[in-house]
Design an enzyme around this catalytic site. Structure first.
Site, PDB file in Angstrom:
ATOM      1  N   ALA A 263       0.829  -1.206   0.000  1.00 44.21           N
ATOM      2  CA  ALA A 263       0.000   0.000   0.000  1.00 44.21           C
ATOM      3  C   ALA A 263       0.862   1.255   0.000  1.00 44.21           C
ATOM      4  CB  ALA A 263      -0.955  -0.015   1.185  1.00 44.21           C
ATOM      5  N   ARG A 264       1.230   1.742   1.173  1.00 41.73           N
ATOM      6  CA  ARG A 264       2.120   2.887   1.290  1.00 41.73           C
ATOM      7  C   ARG A 264       3.229   2.543   2.273  1.00 41.73           C
ATOM      8  NH1 ARG A 264       0.674   4.032  -2.813  1.00 41.73           N
ATOM      9  NH2 ARG A 264      -0.363   5.890  -3.620  1.00 41.73           N
ATOM     10  N   ASP A 288       6.797  -3.879  -2.039  1.00 42.39           N
ATOM     11  CA  ASP A 288       6.611  -3.062  -3.242  1.00 42.39           C
ATOM     12  C   ASP A 288       6.706  -1.572  -2.949  1.00 42.39           C
ATOM     13  OD1 ASP A 288       5.863  -2.694  -6.069  1.00 42.39           O
ATOM     14  OD2 ASP A 288       3.998  -1.870  -5.259  1.00 42.39           O
ATOM     15  N   GLU A 293      11.047   6.800  -1.456  1.00 44.10           N
ATOM     16  CA  GLU A 293      11.299   6.166  -2.753  1.00 44.10           C
ATOM     17  C   GLU A 293      12.000   7.134  -3.688  1.00 44.10           C
ATOM     18  OE1 GLU A 293       7.478   4.725  -4.036  1.00 44.10           O
ATOM     19  OE2 GLU A 293       7.390   3.204  -2.462  1.00 44.10           O
ATOM     20  N   HIS A 312       7.958  -0.309  -6.533  1.00 48.61           N
ATOM     21  CA  HIS A 312       6.624   0.301  -6.595  1.00 48.61           C
ATOM     22  C   HIS A 312       5.997   0.101  -7.975  1.00 48.61           C
ATOM     23  CE1 HIS A 312       4.040   3.619  -4.542  1.00 48.61           C
ATOM     24  NE2 HIS A 312       3.292   2.771  -5.228  1.00 48.61           N
ATOM     25  N   ALA A 315       1.524  -2.637  -8.985  1.00 47.15           N
ATOM     26  CA  ALA A 315       0.179  -2.273  -9.420  1.00 47.15           C
ATOM     27  C   ALA A 315       0.071  -2.112 -10.925  1.00 47.15           C
ATOM     28  CB  ALA A 315      -0.255  -0.968  -8.746  1.00 47.15           C
TER      29      ALA A 315
END
Length: 351
Positions: A263-264, A288, A293, A312, A315
């Site tokens: 998610a975050r 992820d 980042e 990241h 998704a």
């Protein structure tokens, strides 16, 4: 019969002409304004920032801003830049709605530092739900990799080793704790349940959630973690969730627990995660997202053999742009018909 245009939508982020036409066909009551020459070319699917080498001339920038300032609705944050978003919102009193590309786009809206009057005037929506399938698949990949001891198998393969037979975990005998039951978390729960797992999930209320066997409050995370074979974090990044998954959770897990973060990154205390990996409490991690980042090259997370790092990108898939365009078209119809929009950003907690 001629269709009356009632909504002027300006494309503020890269979008192919094919998808522009898809939106126009799906909702003919809007005027979709775009100038592809003013938008940076995409380098890959869902590259909404576009080529960083792209530069507008002074005249082109003025044209771009005039176009933005004529909009009732923006498709995307201009240049995915909170400063540009703030300029546009403040310069255009007629702006009524902004579609944000990111599922967790509330943080981008927060970064714009808009005043309360502007937050009350303009509604912001995200692409939440669009990424549920790919992210949930990444979570299942992490769960399966941990259960089947992927790092050990890879190590043996690199060593050309054929060890004695050993037992691997069976996912259907395991319990997963899903922290966050929004669109992504619910899809994780559905897939995990389909594999035969017992599913525990966190919730703010006691309403039943499909495919979830047990609901717990966030204040009971440690107890939930202690009974889980795998943990999946699917919470948005807010002030309330900052480092929510920390020493209290990692200290409660059983040795060898699998950990997945999709998610975050701000939700996870990375120092506590590193300590849990060092001690063996976390046996495998699929990550992820990260607090900062790109992940610092000096981070210890890079060097654990039992950690898989995805930059990241879990998704992303080739159909993301189309699904966001379809979501926007549906919301445009809702907007024009006076119906509630999907995925409205909470401008108090910004998720």
């Amino acid at each position: 019969m001629t269709t009356t245009v009632t909504l002027r939508v300006v494309v503020a982020t890269p979008l192919s002409e094919e998808l522009c036409l898809l939106i126009e066909r799906a909702e003919p009551r809007i005027e979709l304004v775009r100038d592809q020459a003013l938008l940076p070319p995409m380098r890959r699917p869902a590259d909404y920032r576009g080529d960083p080498a792209f530069r507008r001339t002074t005249g082109q920038q003025a044209d771009f801003e005039r176009m933005l300032d004529s909009a009732d609705v923006l498709f995307g944050i201009p240049d995915v830049n909170p400063v540009a978003l703030r300029r546009t919102v403040e310069a255009n009193p007629g702006l009524r709605w902004v579609q944000v590309m990111a599922a967790g786009g509330g943080s981008q809206v927060k970064s714009a530092g808009l005043g309360q009057a502007d937050l009350d005037r303009v509604v912001f929506t995200t692409s939440a739900g669009v990424h549920g399938g790919p992210l949930a698949e990444f979570a299942i990949f992490g769960i399966m990799s941990g259960a089947k001891q992927l790092p050990v198998l890879q190590s043996d393969q690199r060593a050309h080793a054929w060890p004695e037979r050993r037992a691997l975990g069976q996912v259907r005998d395991q319990t997963v704790l899903v922290i966050g039951l929004g669109g992504v978390g619910r899809e994780v729960a559905r897939l995990a349940k389909g594999l035969g797992m017992r599913v525990i999930g966190t919730s703010r209320d006691d309403l039943p959630v499909p495919f979830v066997d047990e609901l717990i409050r966030t204040e009971d995370l440690a107890a939930g973690a202690a009974s889980a074979d795998a943990i999946v974090v699917a919470l948005p990044g807010t002030a309330a969730t900052l480092k929510l998954v920390g020493e209290n959770v990692f200290g409660a897990v059983r040795p060898g627990t699998t950990f997945v973060s999709i998610a975050r990154g701000t939700v996870v205390d990375e120092d506590a995660l590193i300590r849990a990996l060092e001690s063996g409490r976390i046996g495998f991690a699929a990550l992820d997202v990260f607090a900062k980042e790109p992940l610092d090259t000096a981070s210890a997370l890079w060097d654990f053999p039992n950690v898989v790092i995805s930059p990241h990108t879990a998704a992303l898939d080739a159909e993301e742009e189309r699904r966001i365009a379809e979501l926007f078209a549906d919301n445009a119809t809702r907007f024009l018909d006076g119906l509630p929009l999907r995925n409205i950003v909470n401008t108090v907690e910004f998720y």
